[in-house]
Design a protein around this motif. Structure first.
Motif, mmCIF file in Angstrom:
data_model
loop_
_atom_site.group_PDB
_atom_site.id
_atom_site.type_symbol
_atom_site.label_atom_id
_atom_site.label_comp_id
_atom_site.label_asym_id
_atom_site.label_seq_id
_atom_site.Cartn_x
_atom_site.Cartn_y
_atom_site.Cartn_z
ATOM 1 N N GLY A 16 0.764 -1.237 0.000
ATOM 2 C CA GLY A 16 0.000 0.000 0.000
ATOM 3 C C GLY A 16 0.790 1.279 0.000
ATOM 4 O O GLY A 16 0.293 2.320 -0.404
ATOM 5 N N ALA A 17 2.021 1.277 0.499
ATOM 6 C CA ALA A 17 2.746 2.537 0.631
ATOM 7 C C ALA A 17 4.197 2.257 0.948
ATOM 8 O O ALA A 17 4.608 1.102 1.115
ATOM 9 C CB ALA A 17 2.118 3.390 1.737
ATOM 10 N N SER A 18 4.966 3.321 1.068
ATOM 11 C CA SER A 18 6.363 3.177 1.469
ATOM 12 C C SER A 18 6.439 2.828 2.955
ATOM 13 O O SER A 18 5.493 3.029 3.716
ATOM 14 C CB SER A 18 7.115 4.483 1.209
ATOM 15 N N ALA B 234 2.290 2.908 -5.821
ATOM 16 C CA ALA B 234 1.275 3.397 -6.741
ATOM 17 C C ALA B 234 -0.070 2.808 -6.333
ATOM 18 O O ALA B 234 -0.137 1.711 -5.771
ATOM 19 C CB ALA B 234 1.609 3.015 -8.180
ATOM 20 N N PHE B 235 -1.129 3.534 -6.613
ATOM 21 C CA PHE B 235 -2.463 3.045 -6.281
ATOM 22 C C PHE B 235 -2.920 2.027 -7.318
ATOM 23 O O PHE B 235 -2.441 2.005 -8.455
ATOM 24 C CB PHE B 235 -3.434 4.226 -6.173
ATOM 25 N N ALA B 236 -3.863 1.195 -6.922
ATOM 26 C CA ALA B 236 -4.262 0.061 -7.749
ATOM 27 C C ALA B 236 -5.047 0.499 -8.977
ATOM 28 O O ALA B 236 -5.948 1.340 -8.886
ATOM 29 C CB ALA B 236 -5.115 -0.901 -6.922
ATOM 30 N N LEU B 237 -4.692 -0.081 -10.126
ATOM 31 C CA LEU B 237 -5.613 -0.067 -11.264
ATOM 32 C C LEU B 237 -6.758 -1.022 -10.953
ATOM 33 O O LEU B 237 -7.934 -0.684 -11.094
ATOM 34 C CB LEU B 237 -4.889 -0.487 -12.533
ATOM 35 N N VAL B 238 -6.394 -2.234 -10.525
ATOM 36 C CA VAL B 238 -7.351 -3.193 -9.964
ATOM 37 C C VAL B 238 -6.618 -3.958 -8.875
ATOM 38 O O VAL B 238 -5.398 -4.081 -8.898
ATOM 39 C CB VAL B 238 -7.911 -4.184 -11.009
ATOM 40 N N SER B 239 -7.363 -4.476 -7.915
ATOM 41 C CA SER B 239 -6.774 -5.369 -6.919
ATOM 42 C C SER B 239 -7.824 -6.377 -6.490
ATOM 43 O O SER B 239 -9.035 -6.144 -6.636
ATOM 44 C CB SER B 239 -6.241 -4.598 -5.711
ATOM 45 N N VAL B 240 -7.351 -7.497 -5.949
ATOM 46 C CA VAL B 240 -8.237 -8.573 -5.499
ATOM 47 C C VAL B 240 -7.750 -9.079 -4.145
ATOM 48 O O VAL B 240 -6.568 -9.390 -3.978
ATOM 49 C CB VAL B 240 -8.258 -9.748 -6.503
ATOM 50 N N ALA B 241 -8.664 -9.147 -3.189
ATOM 51 C CA ALA B 241 -8.429 -9.865 -1.938
ATOM 52 C C ALA B 241 -9.345 -11.075 -1.959
ATOM 53 O O ALA B 241 -10.553 -10.944 -2.222
ATOM 54 C CB ALA B 241 -8.734 -8.990 -0.730
ATOM 55 N N ALA B 242 -8.787 -12.253 -1.713
ATOM 56 C CA ALA B 242 -9.597 -13.474 -1.783
ATOM 57 C C ALA B 242 -9.148 -14.468 -0.727
ATOM 58 O O ALA B 242 -7.984 -14.516 -0.349
ATOM 59 C CB ALA B 242 -9.496 -14.105 -3.173
ATOM 60 N N ALA C 215 -5.148 -14.191 0.057
ATOM 61 C CA ALA C 215 -4.080 -13.461 -0.629
ATOM 62 C C ALA C 215 -4.624 -12.144 -1.154
ATOM 63 O O ALA C 215 -5.837 -11.984 -1.356
ATOM 64 C CB ALA C 215 -3.507 -14.284 -1.782
ATOM 65 N N TYR C 216 -3.690 -11.220 -1.375
ATOM 66 C CA TYR C 216 -4.025 -9.922 -1.964
ATOM 67 C C TYR C 216 -3.124 -9.699 -3.159
ATOM 68 O O TYR C 216 -1.902 -9.809 -3.064
ATOM 69 C CB TYR C 216 -3.819 -8.803 -0.949
ATOM 70 N N ARG C 217 -3.722 -9.422 -4.295
ATOM 71 C CA ARG C 217 -2.957 -9.185 -5.530
ATOM 72 C C ARG C 217 -3.333 -7.807 -6.068
ATOM 73 O O ARG C 217 -4.516 -7.489 -6.220
ATOM 74 C CB ARG C 217 -3.266 -10.271 -6.563
ATOM 75 N N LYS C 218 -2.317 -7.017 -6.357
ATOM 76 C CA LYS C 218 -2.522 -5.635 -6.789
ATOM 77 C C LYS C 218 -1.833 -5.391 -8.122
ATOM 78 O O LYS C 218 -0.656 -5.728 -8.284
ATOM 79 C CB LYS C 218 -1.961 -4.691 -5.720
ATOM 80 N N VAL C 219 -2.556 -4.802 -9.066
ATOM 81 C CA VAL C 219 -1.993 -4.451 -10.366
ATOM 82 C C VAL C 219 -1.952 -2.932 -10.452
ATOM 83 O O VAL C 219 -2.958 -2.258 -10.233
ATOM 84 C CB VAL C 219 -2.842 -5.020 -11.517
ATOM 85 N N ARG C 220 -0.792 -2.386 -10.804
ATOM 86 C CA ARG C 220 -0.604 -0.938 -10.803
ATOM 87 C C ARG C 220 0.332 -0.529 -11.937
ATOM 88 O O ARG C 220 0.954 -1.368 -12.578
ATOM 89 C CB ARG C 220 -0.053 -0.482 -9.451
ATOM 90 N N ASP C 221 0.446 0.766 -12.149
ATOM 91 C CA ASP C 221 1.236 1.259 -13.270
ATOM 92 C C ASP C 221 2.733 1.111 -13.064
ATOM 93 O O ASP C 221 3.489 1.096 -14.040
ATOM 94 C CB ASP C 221 0.911 2.732 -13.529
ATOM 95 N N ARG C 222 3.172 1.050 -11.827
ATOM 96 C CA ARG C 222 4.586 0.815 -11.561
ATOM 97 C C ARG C 222 4.705 -0.154 -10.393
ATOM 98 O O ARG C 222 3.738 -0.400 -9.684
ATOM 99 C CB ARG C 222 5.337 2.117 -11.274
ATOM 100 N N ALA C 223 5.879 -0.665 -10.163
ATOM 101 C CA ALA C 223 6.055 -1.799 -9.262
ATOM 102 C C ALA C 223 5.800 -1.475 -7.797
ATOM 103 O O ALA C 223 5.521 -2.365 -7.008
ATOM 104 C CB ALA C 223 7.446 -2.387 -9.427
#
Length: 334
Positions: free
Chosen positions: A98-100, A238-246, A227-235
């Motif tokens: 989520g952050a630094s 950055a805030f999520a374009l999309v994310s999934v918690a399952a 698990a939590y998977r986050k897709v973002r513009d940089r590694a």
């Protein structure tokens, strides 16, 4: 920055009274969101009431393996807690994505779910924004929409909720304990945030003066396989374009139970109830994962924009859900 009064009360009840008595007062926790908004002119309170040192800052064991997390617990401490990592790994993973480290050392469990959208129009006081100034219009409509909502948006607001922690909390059936002017009450985490409708300035169901004191994570056995998977513009950072918690419980190749929530796609942490219904009792296969995603995304409405819009989020979220579930099922098989 507009000048304001600053107060540090003796206890949470006094803090609640101070804010409730002044319509232009706000709480200050870690300050990782509010301080930015003070500098930008997005927030202009008359009174800032500091509460980070007043709130519970520990993690308490409850019956059956449940945890009660104090609202003053720092994100870095919550992510590193052994009980959280073992019983609710999706939460720890969400926090770490989520952050630094510096921000996680400041941000609090109670404040993180209440952070406001990072919509560029909301943060730019020279543009029209119904969330910042009700009735002024939504500059995102027809503007830059890459990071905006595809679920639950309205003509008045396309913004998305930015918190990673909140997505995991929504998937894990968390409950929020609140102290307000009329006493204490408990709110299901999935009932804390609001869709924009025609009042996008209201992010949550909290009333003025309400203060989150703790968040409870229930004893949820399948959360150990989460698990939590986050897709973002940089590694990173950055805030999520999309994310999934399952979280899933797989028995003999069949999904006995599941919890799913999405981030980066709505004004709220989006609990995917339709997807869960498709998953429960179905074989743990790629076909099932795709069917679950399709069920949840049936009402998705991507936004057009100057940057080509955000229709790409639909296939991206479909693939992200499948990858998250695939990884959990493989882990379960091991």
């Amino acid at each position: 920055m507009k000048p304001f009064d600053y107060r540090s009360p003796a206890d949470p009840a006094a803090a609640v009274r101070s804010v409730a008595a002044n319509p232009a007062a706000v709480f200050l926790g870690g300050g990782t969101n509010l301080v930015d908004h003070l500098k930008l002119g997005v927030a202009a309170p008359d009174l800032v009431v500091h509460v980070a040192d007043l709130l519970p800052a520990g993690i308490e064991e409850l019956d059956g393996g449940a945890l009660r997390i104090g609202a003053g617990v720092r994100n870095s401490d919550l992510a590193a807690d052994r009980r959280v990592r073992e019983r609710f790994p999706a939460l720890s993973q969400a926090l770490l994505s989520g952050a630094s480290g510096q921000l996680r050392n400041m941000a609090t469990t109670g404040g993180n779910p209440l952070q406001r959208t990072r919509c560029v129009y909301f943060q730019d006081v020279t543009t029209a924004c119904n969330k910042r100034q009700p009735g002024s219009g939504c500059s995102a409509a027809g503007g830059w929409t890459r990071h905006h909502a595809i679920l639950g948006a309205s003509e008045h607001c396309l913004a998305v909720h930015p918190s990673d922690l909140a997505v995991a909390m929504a998937a894990l059936d968390a409950e929020v304990r609140v102290l307000g002017p009329d006493g204490e009450r408990t709110i299901p985490f999935t009932g804390l945030h609001r869709l924009p409708a025609n009042t996008p300035e209201r992010d949550t169901v909290l009333e003025h003066g309400d203060l989150i004191t703790t968040i409870d994570l229930p004893a949820l056995p399948l959360a150990r396989r989460s698990a939590y998977r986050k897709v973002r513009d940089r590694a990173s950072y950055a805030f999520a374009l999309v994310s999934v918690a399952a979280a899933v419980d797989v028995r003999d190749g069949v999904i006995a139970d599941a919890r799913v929530a999405f981030g980066g796609v709505a004004h709220v942490p989006w609990r995917a109830h339709r997807a869960e219904r498709v998953l429960r009792g179905a074989p743990a296969t790629e076909e099932t994962y795709r069917a679950a995603a399709d069920a949840e995304l049936a009402d998705a409405r991507p936004a057009e924009g100057l940057d080509g819009g955000n229709a790409f989020k639909i296939p991206l979220l479909r693939r992200t859900l499948a990858a998250t579930l695939r990884g959990l099922v493989r882990e379960d098989a091991r």
